[in-house]
Design a protein around this motif. Structure first.
Motif, PDB file in Angstrom:
ATOM      1  N   SER A 104       8.330 -48.054 -57.986  1.00 18.95           N
ATOM      2  CA  SER A 104       7.925 -47.436 -59.422  1.00 18.95           C
ATOM      3  C   SER A 104       7.741 -45.816 -58.908  1.00 18.95           C
ATOM      4  O   SER A 104       7.344 -45.403 -58.027  1.00 18.95           O
ATOM      5  CB  SER A 104       7.246 -47.998 -59.979  1.00 18.95           C
ATOM      6  N   GLN A 105       7.944 -44.988 -59.887  1.00 12.61           N
ATOM      7  CA  GLN A 105       7.713 -43.470 -59.849  1.00 12.61           C
ATOM      8  C   GLN A 105       6.124 -43.310 -59.541  1.00 12.61           C
ATOM      9  O   GLN A 105       5.666 -42.633 -58.715  1.00 12.61           O
ATOM     10  CB  GLN A 105       7.907 -42.750 -61.014  1.00 12.61           C
ATOM     11  N   HIS A 106       5.264 -44.086 -59.917  1.00 10.54           N
ATOM     12  CA  HIS A 106       3.679 -43.981 -59.935  1.00 10.54           C
ATOM     13  C   HIS A 106       3.544 -44.474 -58.351  1.00 10.54           C
ATOM     14  O   HIS A 106       2.889 -43.558 -57.605  1.00 10.54           O
ATOM     15  CB  HIS A 106       3.180 -45.047 -60.913  1.00 10.54           C
ATOM     16  N   HIS A 107       4.059 -45.705 -58.044  1.00  5.08           N
ATOM     17  CA  HIS A 107       3.770 -45.934 -56.732  1.00  5.08           C
ATOM     18  C   HIS A 107       4.312 -45.102 -55.417  1.00  5.08           C
ATOM     19  O   HIS A 107       3.855 -44.838 -54.093  1.00  5.08           O
ATOM     20  CB  HIS A 107       4.065 -47.290 -56.346  1.00  5.08           C
ATOM     21  N   PHE A 108       5.664 -44.636 -55.980  1.00  3.12           N
ATOM     22  CA  PHE A 108       6.241 -43.749 -54.994  1.00  3.12           C
ATOM     23  C   PHE A 108       5.667 -42.384 -55.001  1.00  3.12           C
ATOM     24  O   PHE A 108       5.172 -41.975 -53.569  1.00  3.12           O
ATOM     25  CB  PHE A 108       7.729 -43.359 -55.448  1.00  3.12           C
ATOM     26  N   CYS A 109       4.935 -41.668 -55.853  1.00  8.48           N
ATOM     27  CA  CYS A 109       4.298 -40.497 -55.770  1.00  8.48           C
ATOM     28  C   CYS A 109       3.180 -40.910 -54.790  1.00  8.48           C
ATOM     29  O   CYS A 109       2.671 -39.947 -53.829  1.00  8.48           O
ATOM     30  CB  CYS A 109       3.933 -40.166 -56.874  1.00  8.48           C
ATOM     31  N   ARG A 110       2.365 -41.756 -55.003  1.00  7.98           N
ATOM     32  CA  ARG A 110       1.126 -42.141 -54.314  1.00  7.98           C
ATOM     33  C   ARG A 110       1.516 -42.347 -52.634  1.00  7.98           C
ATOM     34  O   ARG A 110       0.808 -41.664 -51.992  1.00  7.98           O
ATOM     35  CB  ARG A 110       0.608 -43.350 -54.922  1.00  7.98           C
ATOM     36  N   PHE A 119       4.439 -41.451 -51.090  1.00  3.97           N
ATOM     37  CA  PHE A 119       4.628 -40.251 -50.445  1.00  3.97           C
ATOM     38  C   PHE A 119       3.776 -39.318 -49.942  1.00  3.97           C
ATOM     39  O   PHE A 119       3.638 -38.773 -48.813  1.00  3.97           O
ATOM     40  CB  PHE A 119       5.632 -39.431 -51.730  1.00  3.97           C
ATOM     41  N   LYS A 120       2.845 -39.052 -50.929  1.00 10.50           N
ATOM     42  CA  LYS A 120       1.796 -38.054 -50.488  1.00 10.50           C
ATOM     43  C   LYS A 120       0.768 -38.573 -49.186  1.00 10.50           C
ATOM     44  O   LYS A 120       0.287 -37.717 -48.472  1.00 10.50           O
ATOM     45  CB  LYS A 120       0.584 -37.735 -51.760  1.00 10.50           C
ATOM     46  N   LYS A 121       0.600 -40.028 -49.373  1.00  9.31           N
ATOM     47  CA  LYS A 121      -0.053 -40.407 -48.232  1.00  9.31           C
ATOM     48  C   LYS A 121       0.838 -40.308 -46.875  1.00  9.31           C
ATOM     49  O   LYS A 121       0.063 -39.892 -45.862  1.00  9.31           O
ATOM     50  CB  LYS A 121      -0.118 -42.107 -48.193  1.00  9.31           C
ATOM     51  N   SER A 122       1.998 -40.547 -46.939  1.00  8.42           N
ATOM     52  CA  SER A 122       2.928 -40.226 -45.817  1.00  8.42           C
ATOM     53  C   SER A 122       2.968 -38.654 -45.323  1.00  8.42           C
ATOM     54  O   SER A 122       3.058 -38.533 -44.169  1.00  8.42           O
ATOM     55  CB  SER A 122       4.140 -40.472 -45.857  1.00  8.42           C
ATOM     56  N   PRO A 159       2.630 -33.593 -52.582  1.00  9.48           N
ATOM     57  CA  PRO A 159       3.694 -34.426 -53.409  1.00  9.48           C
ATOM     58  C   PRO A 159       4.870 -34.145 -53.109  1.00  9.48           C
ATOM     59  O   PRO A 159       5.273 -33.199 -52.682  1.00  9.48           O
ATOM     60  CB  PRO A 159       2.905 -33.906 -54.789  1.00  9.48           C
ATOM     61  N   PRO A 160       5.831 -35.043 -53.848  1.00  6.05           N
ATOM     62  CA  PRO A 160       7.193 -34.751 -53.515  1.00  6.05           C
ATOM     63  C   PRO A 160       7.630 -33.376 -53.986  1.00  6.05           C
ATOM     64  O   PRO A 160       8.607 -32.673 -52.996  1.00  6.05           O
ATOM     65  CB  PRO A 160       7.920 -35.723 -54.382  1.00  6.05           C
ATOM     66  N   HIS A 161       7.378 -32.830 -55.043  1.00  9.00           N
ATOM     67  CA  HIS A 161       7.921 -31.454 -55.504  1.00  9.00           C
ATOM     68  C   HIS A 161       7.215 -30.444 -54.406  1.00  9.00           C
ATOM     69  O   HIS A 161       8.229 -29.745 -54.103  1.00  9.00           O
ATOM     70  CB  HIS A 161       7.362 -31.466 -56.940  1.00  9.00           C
ATOM     71  N   GLN A 162       6.177 -30.404 -54.106  1.00  7.43           N
ATOM     72  CA  GLN A 162       5.763 -29.369 -53.206  1.00  7.43           C
ATOM     73  C   GLN A 162       6.422 -29.694 -51.766  1.00  7.43           C
ATOM     74  O   GLN A 162       6.609 -28.411 -51.301  1.00  7.43           O
ATOM     75  CB  GLN A 162       4.013 -29.679 -52.816  1.00  7.43           C
ATOM     76  N   TYR A 163       6.850 -30.927 -51.667  1.00  5.70           N
ATOM     77  CA  TYR A 163       7.559 -30.946 -50.160  1.00  5.70           C
ATOM     78  C   TYR A 163       8.792 -30.174 -50.205  1.00  5.70           C
ATOM     79  O   TYR A 163       9.190 -29.531 -49.478  1.00  5.70           O
ATOM     80  CB  TYR A 163       7.566 -32.416 -49.680  1.00  5.70           C
ATOM     81  N   HIS A 164       9.459 -30.568 -51.389  1.00 10.22           N
ATOM     82  CA  HIS A 164      10.833 -29.936 -51.790  1.00 10.22           C
ATOM     83  C   HIS A 164      10.574 -28.249 -51.475  1.00 10.22           C
ATOM     84  O   HIS A 164      11.565 -27.842 -51.269  1.00 10.22           O
ATOM     85  CB  HIS A 164      11.194 -30.379 -53.068  1.00 10.22           C
ATOM     86  N   VAL A 165       9.564 -28.023 -52.318  1.00  5.54           N
ATOM     87  CA  VAL A 165       9.490 -26.260 -52.222  1.00  5.54           C
ATOM     88  C   VAL A 165       9.191 -25.995 -50.864  1.00  5.54           C
ATOM     89  O   VAL A 165       9.913 -24.713 -50.426  1.00  5.54           O
ATOM     90  CB  VAL A 165       8.452 -25.969 -53.032  1.00  5.54           C
TER      91      VAL A 165
END
Length: 236
Positions: A162-168, A170-173, A177-183
């Motif tokens: 789910s988007q909620h679990h994915f965001c959490r 992703f930041k753990k790994s 957050p995903p957007h900041q990594y993309h930038v």
């Protein structure tokens, strides 16, 4: 860089680390820190092609803090793609573009440090973080779509979360957050493009998904502390 190949017998070893006897090593990477003994024995089972790249240790230690550990036969799509660009630039006679090669080397050093930081996570993912296959799928997708707007839902689907679990997770790994990594990945790619003075800064911004030069400049300065024009002037 193990571009292709497999072996019937042999091993790869670096002083102080357990040897690897992996048979199929295509698309794998091995990193040997300065001063470490390195040995490779291959009784090949198929066509084998390797590329050896040397990075000046002063480039790797430009931050004065990172201590790079040896790694044998690891996979990292981000490191691979940057190393492949460096290989291609050298083979295609771009060795005279010293600033471009320098920029590539610096980015590769950053990516190796990140890869090293996540090495233990690859072997034993952090509790609550993404699994190895999830990280590969998500990072690979981001690299292929750097210049596009990436939907969070698409990344979550790739990871089957789910988007909620994915965001959490992703930041753990990855620590961000995903957007900041993309930038961050966009800006690292921008550095490489800015080294080539034949490409207008406006075109670089458009290629990386910024609709206006001003928005590109703001994002670049926020990450690096310099505007794109200031950064480019360093390559004179």
């Amino acid at each position: 860089m193990y571009n292709e190949g497999a072996r019937r017998d042999g091993e790869t070893s670096i002083d102080g680390f357990a040897p690897s006897k992996i048979r199929n090593f295509a698309k794998k990477l091995t990193f040997v820190p300065a001063g470490c003994g390195y040995r490779e024995r291959l009784e090949t089972a198929s066509s084998t092609r390797l590329t050896f790249l040397y990075l000046d240790p002063t480039v790797l230690r430009s931050d004065g803090e990172t201590d790079y550990a040896a790694r044998v036969h690891f996979e990292d799509v981000v490191v691979w793609e940057t190393a492949a660009k460096l290989k291609s630039a050298i083979e295609n006679g771009q060795a005279k573009k010293i600033f471009y090669l320098s920029a590539l080397s610096s980015v590769l050093a950053i990516e190796l440090s990140r890869s090293d930081d996540s090495a233990s996570r690859d072997a034993a993912p952090i509790r609550g973080g993404l699994a190895c296959w999830q990280k590969r799928a998500v990072v690979g997708y981001i690299e292929e779509h750097l210049g596009e707007q990436i939907c969070l839902g698409t990344l979550a689907q790739l990871a089957r979360l789910s988007q909620h679990h994915f965001c959490r997770a992703f930041k753990k790994s990855f620590g961000v957050p995903p957007h900041q990594y993309h930038v961050q990945r966009r800006i690292e790619q921008a550095k490489l493009l800015l080294a080539d003075r034949s490409i207008p800064i406006t075109d670089i911004g458009f290629a990386l998904g910024y609709c206006q030069t001003s928005s590109f400049s703001v994002a670049f300065r926020k990450t690096t502390g310099w505007t794109p024009s200031e950064y480019r002037r360093e390559f004179k």
